[in-house]
Design a protein around this motif. Structure first.
Motif, PDB file in Angstrom:
ATOM      1  N   PHE A  81       0.920  -1.292   0.311  1.00  7.87           N
ATOM      2  CA  PHE A  81       0.362  -0.279   0.086  1.00  7.87           C
ATOM      3  C   PHE A  81       0.478   1.293  -0.300  1.00  7.87           C
ATOM      4  O   PHE A  81       2.086   1.832   0.633  1.00  7.87           O
ATOM      5  CB  PHE A  81      -0.600   0.168   1.275  1.00  7.87           C
ATOM      6  CG  PHE A  81      -1.640  -1.462   1.543  1.00  7.87           C
ATOM      7  CD1 PHE A  81      -2.952  -1.402   0.457  1.00  7.87           C
ATOM      8  CD2 PHE A  81      -1.680  -2.686   1.772  1.00  7.87           C
ATOM      9  CE1 PHE A  81      -3.592  -2.519   0.639  1.00  7.87           C
ATOM     10  CE2 PHE A  81      -2.292  -3.452   2.270  1.00  7.87           C
ATOM     11  CZ  PHE A  81      -2.967  -3.510   1.272  1.00  7.87           C
ATOM     12  N   GLN A  82       0.715   1.690  -0.552  1.00  6.38           N
ATOM     13  CA  GLN A  82       1.332   3.153  -1.011  1.00  6.38           C
ATOM     14  C   GLN A  82       0.448   4.446   0.449  1.00  6.38           C
ATOM     15  O   GLN A  82      -0.762   4.239  -0.292  1.00  6.38           O
ATOM     16  CB  GLN A  82       1.581   3.863  -2.300  1.00  6.38           C
ATOM     17  CG  GLN A  82       2.005   2.796  -3.303  1.00  6.38           C
ATOM     18  CD  GLN A  82       3.369   3.004  -2.809  1.00  6.38           C
ATOM     19  OE1 GLN A  82       4.057   4.060  -1.743  1.00  6.38           O
ATOM     20  NE2 GLN A  82       3.901   1.974  -2.571  1.00  6.38           N
ATOM     21  N   PRO A  83       1.331   5.573   0.974  1.00  2.29           N
ATOM     22  CA  PRO A  83       0.466   6.293   0.804  1.00  2.29           C
ATOM     23  C   PRO A  83      -0.906   7.470   0.244  1.00  2.29           C
ATOM     24  O   PRO A  83      -0.203   7.628  -0.616  1.00  2.29           O
ATOM     25  CB  PRO A  83       1.646   7.429   2.008  1.00  2.29           C
ATOM     26  CG  PRO A  83       2.304   6.358   2.021  1.00  2.29           C
ATOM     27  CD  PRO A  83       2.394   6.043   0.460  1.00  2.29           C
ATOM     28  N   GLY A  84      -1.591   7.729   0.407  1.00  7.42           N
ATOM     29  CA  GLY A  84      -2.650   8.720   0.082  1.00  7.42           C
ATOM     30  C   GLY A  84      -3.229  10.135   0.560  1.00  7.42           C
ATOM     31  O   GLY A  84      -2.330  10.120   1.400  1.00  7.42           O
ATOM     32  N   ALA A  85      -3.802  10.427  -0.007  1.00  6.37           N
ATOM     33  CA  ALA A  85      -4.108  11.603  -0.505  1.00  6.37           C
ATOM     34  C   ALA A  85      -3.752  12.185   1.207  1.00  6.37           C
ATOM     35  O   ALA A  85      -3.028  13.515   1.098  1.00  6.37           O
ATOM     36  CB  ALA A  85      -5.133  12.092  -1.134  1.00  6.37           C
ATOM     37  N   VAL A  86      -4.674  11.664   2.037  1.00  2.45           N
ATOM     38  CA  VAL A  86      -4.017  12.677   3.203  1.00  2.45           C
ATOM     39  C   VAL A  86      -3.266  11.961   3.969  1.00  2.45           C
ATOM     40  O   VAL A  86      -2.505  13.384   4.960  1.00  2.45           O
ATOM     41  CB  VAL A  86      -5.717  11.593   3.962  1.00  2.45           C
ATOM     42  CG1 VAL A  86      -5.717  12.614   5.242  1.00  2.45           C
ATOM     43  CG2 VAL A  86      -7.378  11.859   3.706  1.00  2.45           C
ATOM     44  N   HIS A  87      -2.504  11.297   4.381  1.00  2.00           N
ATOM     45  CA  HIS A  87      -1.470  11.513   4.646  1.00  2.00           C
ATOM     46  C   HIS A  87      -0.105  11.986   3.931  1.00  2.00           C
ATOM     47  O   HIS A  87       0.624  12.465   4.560  1.00  2.00           O
ATOM     48  CB  HIS A  87      -0.544   9.612   4.364  1.00  2.00           C
ATOM     49  CG  HIS A  87      -1.717   8.349   4.774  1.00  2.00           C
ATOM     50  ND1 HIS A  87      -2.081   7.594   3.550  1.00  2.00           N
ATOM     51  CD2 HIS A  87      -2.176   7.842   6.057  1.00  2.00           C
ATOM     52  CE1 HIS A  87      -3.074   7.126   4.126  1.00  2.00           C
ATOM     53  NE2 HIS A  87      -2.583   6.911   5.465  1.00  2.00           N
ATOM     54  N   LEU A  88      -0.108  12.427   2.781  1.00  2.00           N
ATOM     55  CA  LEU A  88       0.454  12.944   2.229  1.00  2.00           C
ATOM     56  C   LEU A  88       0.199  14.557   2.438  1.00  2.00           C
ATOM     57  O   LEU A  88       1.584  15.263   2.688  1.00  2.00           O
ATOM     58  CB  LEU A  88       0.370  13.209   0.787  1.00  2.00           C
ATOM     59  CG  LEU A  88       1.491  11.627  -0.221  1.00  2.00           C
ATOM     60  CD1 LEU A  88       0.627  11.539  -1.604  1.00  2.00           C
ATOM     61  CD2 LEU A  88       2.605  11.215   0.202  1.00  2.00           C
ATOM     62  N   LEU A  89      -0.990  14.965   3.167  1.00  2.00           N
ATOM     63  CA  LEU A  89      -1.014  16.565   3.190  1.00  2.00           C
ATOM     64  C   LEU A  89      -0.639  16.546   4.905  1.00  2.00           C
ATOM     65  O   LEU A  89      -0.126  17.238   5.018  1.00  2.00           O
ATOM     66  CB  LEU A  89      -2.959  16.853   2.870  1.00  2.00           C
ATOM     67  CG  LEU A  89      -3.265  17.998   4.023  1.00  2.00           C
ATOM     68  CD1 LEU A  89      -2.796  19.358   3.263  1.00  2.00           C
ATOM     69  CD2 LEU A  89      -5.014  17.388   4.114  1.00  2.00           C
ATOM     70  N   LEU A  90      -1.093  15.691   4.865  1.00  2.00           N
ATOM     71  CA  LEU A  90      -0.526  15.740   7.018  1.00  2.00           C
ATOM     72  C   LEU A  90       1.046  15.912   6.741  1.00  2.00           C
ATOM     73  O   LEU A  90       1.799  16.495   7.886  1.00  2.00           O
ATOM     74  CB  LEU A  90      -0.822  14.583   7.798  1.00  2.00           C
ATOM     75  CG  LEU A  90      -2.376  14.952   7.641  1.00  2.00           C
ATOM     76  CD1 LEU A  90      -2.982  13.848   8.294  1.00  2.00           C
ATOM     77  CD2 LEU A  90      -2.907  16.288   8.187  1.00  2.00           C
ATOM     78  N   ALA A  91       1.900  15.308   5.970  1.00  2.00           N
ATOM     79  CA  ALA A  91       3.577  15.098   5.949  1.00  2.00           C
ATOM     80  C   ALA A  91       4.000  16.553   5.705  1.00  2.00           C
ATOM     81  O   ALA A  91       4.914  16.792   5.897  1.00  2.00           O
ATOM     82  CB  ALA A  91       3.927  13.753   5.903  1.00  2.00           C
ATOM     83  N   SER A 237     -15.688  14.662   1.252  1.00  2.00           N
ATOM     84  CA  SER A 237     -14.407  13.823  -0.171  1.00  2.00           C
ATOM     85  C   SER A 237     -13.236  14.415   0.749  1.00  2.00           C
ATOM     86  O   SER A 237     -12.638  15.552   0.526  1.00  2.00           O
ATOM     87  CB  SER A 237     -15.002  13.803  -1.248  1.00  2.00           C
ATOM     88  OG  SER A 237     -14.075  14.240  -1.672  1.00  2.00           O
ATOM     89  N   LEU A 238     -13.057  13.322   1.631  1.00  2.88           N
ATOM     90  CA  LEU A 238     -11.674  13.172   1.373  1.00  2.88           C
ATOM     91  C   LEU A 238     -10.220  13.846   1.162  1.00  2.88           C
ATOM     92  O   LEU A 238      -9.319  14.417   1.272  1.00  2.88           O
ATOM     93  CB  LEU A 238     -10.983  11.549   2.184  1.00  2.88           C
ATOM     94  CG  LEU A 238     -11.776  11.517   3.699  1.00  2.88           C
ATOM     95  CD1 LEU A 238     -11.495  10.026   4.029  1.00  2.88           C
ATOM     96  CD2 LEU A 238     -10.917  12.333   5.043  1.00  2.88           C
ATOM     97  N   GLU A 239     -10.631  12.975  -0.303  1.00  2.00           N
ATOM     98  CA  GLU A 239      -9.922  13.572  -1.542  1.00  2.00           C
ATOM     99  C   GLU A 239     -10.015  14.840  -2.103  1.00  2.00           C
ATOM    100  O   GLU A 239      -8.789  15.038  -1.883  1.00  2.00           O
ATOM    101  CB  GLU A 239     -10.398  12.723  -2.859  1.00  2.00           C
ATOM    102  CG  GLU A 239      -8.932  11.839  -3.761  1.00  2.00           C
ATOM    103  CD  GLU A 239      -9.108  11.045  -4.297  1.00  2.00           C
ATOM    104  OE1 GLU A 239     -10.380   9.901  -4.850  1.00  2.00           O
ATOM    105  OE2 GLU A 239      -7.972   9.900  -4.890  1.00  2.00           O
TER     106      GLU A 239
END
Ligand SMILES: [Zn+2]
Length: 255
Positions: A81-91, A237-239
């Motif tokens: 699994f790869q980090p998604g949009a929310v993981h990337l946003l928070l980082a 929508s999270l995305e």
């Protein structure tokens, strides 16, 4: 939507202590099925055992073969699994000084893989394993290959069974970690709540604690939550939310 996102972005820029709380929904963007959702992993029995049994401490102590057999398909294959949009946003927000801490219900390590450093995992984490007998520690990377080979990971000094630091049924949440999460909630002035139905404790109480201390709450979830009335802004929508904020962040970073 655009105006509401502008507003949330401004709040993030202005906040003294912005924090986030995330649930399984943020990882469904990475292809990990919602644990407790309708098609969630918890709904599917494995070799005739419900997941509540597979993740039960008494069952694990009797024979860890059930847990490790089931976990081989999921917990020890997180590399799929790869980090998604929310993981990337928070980082990205953390790197820009606009996110102090992420509190998560998830055990999939995707916040860390995306680059977040300050992550509090209230349900524990498979990043570390402890020997049930002597307490010695092994990492995810040490245990993973053993589990994938179909064996039970064991302690090098006393041969005891290694257990991941995931909170099992029948186990209490780590008190220090939970206290830390509550302290963060009490101290933050802006809280992004993303991908959690907020129906399971303590998930339901944590954002309520932040609201009680006067934090501004933003809730992003495709389903209604019991805390929606506390939210200053509500998105579905999270995305779209994550992509919209990432675009705004890229703009100011590039300027
Ligand atoms: Zn040991």
């Amino acid at each position: 939507m655009e105006q509401a996102l502008d507003e949330v972005f401004r709040w993030l820029q202005q906040a003294a202590f912005p924090a986030a709380f995330t649930g399984a929904g943020v990882s469904t963007l990475s292809g990990i099925r919602d644990f407790r959702g309708k098609n969630g992993v918890y709904r599917e029995p494995w070799q005739g055992m419900a997941v509540e049994e597979l993740l039960s401490l008494p069952v694990f102590e009797k024979d860890p073969v059930h847990f490790y057999g089931w976990a081989r398909e999921f917990v020890y294959r997180l590399d799929r699994f790869q980090p998604g949009a929310v993981h990337l946003l928070l980082a990205e927000l953390e790197a820009a000084g606009m996110m102090k801490e992420v509190i998560t219900q998830n055990i999939d390590l995707l916040h860390q893989r995306a680059g977040s450093r300050n992550v509090c995992e209230i349900h524990g984490s498979p990043a570390r394993h402890h020997c049930r007998r002597c307490g010695s520690v092994q990492s995810y990377d040490e245990v993973g290959p053993v589990v994938m080979a179909g064996e039970i990971p064991r302690c090098r000094s006393c041969h005891g069974v290694m257990k991941p630091d995931i909170v099992f049924y029948g186990e209490n949440l780590d008190e220090d970690r939970l206290q830390h999460a509550f302290d963060t909630m009490a101290g933050c002035d802006l809280l992004l709540v993303m991908g959690s139905s907020l129906t399971v404790q303590p998930a339901a109480s944590l954002p309520a604690e932040a609201a009680r201390h006067g934090a501004r709450i933003v809730i992003v979830n495709d389903q209604p939550t019991p805390l929606d009335r506390l939210a200053a802004r509500r998105f579905r929508s999270l995305e779209e939310f994550a992509d919209g904020l990432r675009a705004r962040l890229a703009q100011i970073s590039g300027a």
